[in-house]
Write a protein that holds these residues in place. Sequence first.
Motif, PDB file in Angstrom:
ATOM      1  N   ARG A  50       8.762   3.108   7.245  1.00 36.86           N
ATOM      2  CA  ARG A  50       7.376   3.388   7.605  1.00 36.86           C
ATOM      3  C   ARG A  50       7.353   4.107   8.948  1.00 36.86           C
ATOM      4  N   VAL A  51       6.489   5.110   9.033  1.00 38.95           N
ATOM      5  CA  VAL A  51       6.351   5.897  10.254  1.00 38.95           C
ATOM      6  C   VAL A  51       4.916   5.779  10.748  1.00 38.95           C
ATOM      7  N   SER A  52       4.772   5.486  12.044  1.00 37.86           N
ATOM      8  CA  SER A  52       3.464   5.343  12.669  1.00 37.86           C
ATOM      9  C   SER A  52       3.148   6.584  13.495  1.00 37.86           C
ATOM     10  N   ILE A 112       2.691   6.110   7.416  1.00 39.67           N
ATOM     11  CA  ILE A 112       3.291   6.668   6.204  1.00 39.67           C
ATOM     12  C   ILE A 112       4.342   5.691   5.701  1.00 39.67           C
ATOM     13  N   SER A 113       4.220   5.283   4.448  1.00 38.16           N
ATOM     14  CA  SER A 113       5.214   4.408   3.813  1.00 38.16           C
ATOM     15  C   SER A 113       5.995   5.216   2.781  1.00 38.16           C
ATOM     16  N   MET A 134       4.723   9.320  -1.102  1.00 31.24           N
ATOM     17  CA  MET A 134       4.432   8.539   0.099  1.00 31.24           C
ATOM     18  C   MET A 134       3.065   7.893  -0.023  1.00 31.24           C
ATOM     19  N   ILE A 135       2.903   6.758   0.652  1.00 31.80           N
ATOM     20  CA  ILE A 135       1.597   6.157   0.838  1.00 31.80           C
ATOM     21  C   ILE A 135       1.111   6.540   2.231  1.00 31.80           C
ATOM     22  N   MET A 136      -0.034   7.239   2.279  1.00 29.72           N
ATOM     23  CA  MET A 136      -0.659   7.584   3.550  1.00 29.72           C
ATOM     24  C   MET A 136      -1.775   6.577   3.818  1.00 29.72           C
ATOM     25  N   SER A 137      -1.739   5.920   4.971  1.00 36.17           N
ATOM     26  CA  SER A 137      -2.768   4.944   5.337  1.00 36.17           C
ATOM     27  C   SER A 137      -3.452   5.409   6.614  1.00 36.17           C
ATOM     28  N   PHE A 138      -4.752   5.689   6.518  1.00 32.91           N
ATOM     29  CA  PHE A 138      -5.546   6.143   7.652  1.00 32.91           C
ATOM     30  C   PHE A 138      -6.428   5.000   8.145  1.00 32.91           C
TER      31      PHE A 138
END
Length: 347
Positions: free
Chosen positions: A207-209, A217-218, A259-263
């Motif tokens: 995961r990147v923050s 981003i997962s 990827m899973i993008m989490s906003f």
Amino acid sequence: MLSAGALLLAGSWAHGAITPSGGTDPAPGNSFWSTGGNSSQTISIGIGSEGWVDIDDGSTLSSGSSYVGYISDGGMTISGNGSAWNLYGSVGIGIVGAGTLNITDGGKLNSTNDVEISVNSSLNLGVSKNATLLEAGGSLTNYGTINIFSLGNLASDTYTIVTAGSFSGSGSVNSWGGIINGSNQFEVSGLTDYAGSTLSQSFSAQRVSIDSGDVIISFADNAGSGDLTLTGSELPAPVVADYFDGGTIDLTGLTNTQMIMSFYLGEGFDEDSIMIWEYMAGNWAMIDVDDTLATYEEGYYSFMVADGGTYGITADSNVPEPGHYAALAGLLTLGLVLRLRSKTRTA
């Protein structure tokens, strides 16, 4: 293309307790649904035509042994704290039709007996908090696909999201943002902060923050090694909205670019107003959320992207808060629009 099992975590996007639609038995409109069901009634989803059932807003549904994807394709989404399907018997996910069972945002399936996932069918689990999403008194047998997603700013830890008397089957288990360990628990990876230059590493299950968790981003458990570069863009928002955010991401060399993008939006947004956009040939086009993983929970809006394209997200607030709008204004000055440009490494 997204994998078949990862397409419809959002279900039919109906919001309102227990909502059946299409080919279900009992049929939509039957009092069985409005009264919360009973422990002896068999449910068949996907009978005569494609069918779907949503359980949300803390509602509970009781039934006897049931079928999801009975003759035609069918699915169910269980979402929200306290939302549950209490099943007195076994459930087959995929019989003749393809079956999809989505559980997210603290929803839960409680089965007194077996849960079986057939070939071409899927169980999709969205993990945004420490909660068990499925309990089977008998066996969990997987001949299809189980997809497990780390959503939002989930703490790095080990989560027991599924319990069963036994686990079996030759199907696949995929995860984003973590791995499944030998005890069938979900080990969520820590966050790597993006420091403004190219990040070169293995991205498998990582995961990147970005901007202290504004965007997370997962990556898939088989993403592989490669390079990630983030740059900004000053494309205007596609519509007038309270919120607009995104970023430009270049990926090089990964073997799986899903990827899973989490906003991070915060809690005060109208879920029905949230839209995902793709920028193509000089114009914005709204993306059908049924073609992405899409869910709003714990203040984060998460969706899946495959590869290629330019993406953005807009939303409108339910309750205007001056402090929140000030924060949004800061985000908007970034002028970021999400651009995924994936390049597969050749030998």
